[in-house]
Design a protein around this motif. Sequence first.
Motif, short mmCIF file in Angstrom:
data_model
loop_
_atom_site.label_atom_id
_atom_site.label_comp_id
_atom_site.label_asym_id
_atom_site.label_seq_id
_atom_site.Cartn_x
_atom_site.Cartn_y
_atom_site.Cartn_z
N VAL A 1 -15.34 -31.01 31.30
CA VAL A 1 -15.75 -29.79 30.60
C VAL A 1 -17.03 -30.11 29.83
CG1 VAL A 1 -15.12 -28.08 28.86
CG2 VAL A 1 -13.38 -28.96 30.43
N THR A 2 -18.10 -29.37 30.12
CA THR A 2 -19.38 -29.62 29.44
C THR A 2 -19.64 -28.63 28.32
OG1 THR A 2 -20.57 -28.35 31.12
CG2 THR A 2 -20.40 -30.73 31.46
N ALA A 3 -18.99 -27.47 28.37
CA ALA A 3 -19.16 -26.47 27.29
C ALA A 3 -18.01 -25.47 27.36
CB ALA A 3 -20.48 -25.74 27.43
N VAL A 4 -17.67 -24.91 26.20
CA VAL A 4 -16.62 -23.89 26.11
C VAL A 4 -17.12 -22.77 25.22
CG1 VAL A 4 -14.25 -23.38 25.38
CG2 VAL A 4 -14.78 -25.61 26.36
N GLU A 5 -16.96 -21.53 25.71
CA GLU A 5 -17.29 -20.36 24.91
C GLU A 5 -16.22 -19.30 25.17
OE1 GLU A 5 -20.75 -17.03 24.58
OE2 GLU A 5 -21.38 -19.09 24.94
N GLY A 6 -15.38 -19.07 24.19
CA GLY A 6 -14.27 -18.13 24.36
C GLY A 6 -13.32 -18.64 25.43
N THR A 7 -13.06 -17.80 26.43
CA THR A 7 -12.16 -18.18 27.53
C THR A 7 -12.91 -18.81 28.69
OG1 THR A 7 -12.26 -15.99 28.54
CG2 THR A 7 -10.49 -16.38 26.94
N CYS A 8 -14.23 -18.92 28.60
CA CYS A 8 -15.04 -19.49 29.69
C CYS A 8 -15.37 -20.95 29.42
CB CYS A 8 -16.33 -18.70 29.86
SG CYS A 8 -16.04 -17.04 30.47
N ALA A 9 -15.29 -21.74 30.48
CA ALA A 9 -15.62 -23.16 30.37
C ALA A 9 -16.60 -23.52 31.48
CB ALA A 9 -14.37 -24.02 30.50
N LYS A 10 -17.61 -24.31 31.13
CA LYS A 10 -18.56 -24.84 32.10
C LYS A 10 -18.06 -26.21 32.51
CE LYS A 10 -23.46 -25.85 32.69
NZ LYS A 10 -24.76 -25.89 32.00
N LEU A 11 -17.91 -26.41 33.84
CA LEU A 11 -17.33 -27.63 34.37
C LEU A 11 -18.33 -28.37 35.24
CD1 LEU A 11 -13.96 -26.10 35.61
CD2 LEU A 11 -14.46 -27.03 33.35
N GLU B 1 -4.87 -29.56 33.20
CA GLU B 1 -4.12 -30.65 32.60
C GLU B 1 -5.08 -31.75 32.21
OE1 GLU B 1 -0.08 -30.90 35.03
OE2 GLU B 1 -1.84 -30.76 36.35
N ALA B 2 -5.05 -32.15 30.93
CA ALA B 2 -5.94 -33.21 30.45
C ALA B 2 -5.62 -34.52 31.14
CB ALA B 2 -5.80 -33.36 28.94
N GLY C 1 -16.28 -32.29 26.76
CA GLY C 1 -16.30 -33.74 26.81
C GLY C 1 -15.06 -34.37 27.41
N ARG C 2 -14.02 -33.58 27.62
CA ARG C 2 -12.77 -34.12 28.19
C ARG C 2 -12.70 -33.85 29.69
NH1 ARG C 2 -7.46 -33.63 24.84
NH2 ARG C 2 -7.01 -35.30 26.32
N ILE C 3 -11.92 -34.65 30.38
CA ILE C 3 -11.70 -34.49 31.82
C ILE C 3 -10.35 -33.82 32.03
CG2 ILE C 3 -11.40 -35.69 34.03
CD1 ILE C 3 -13.21 -37.91 32.90
#
Length: 63
Positions: free
Chosen positions: A29-39, A60-61, A5-7
Amino acid sequence: MLEAGRIYKVTTLVNYEGAWDEESDLWTVTAVEGTCAKLSNDACENRIVDTASWNFVKAEAVE
């Protein structure tokens, strides 16, 4: 750690014509699982990045 949910301004290493260079862009960021992020952003609806990968530089947020 990235939060869904953050940019973020995400920087990765990319190979252009045999030379490595940093590339940065704004991603949500639409999803996070472990070290992987869906952007997602306007240019690309679905990108997966592994923050443990050698070509991941930083995120960087954006506030």
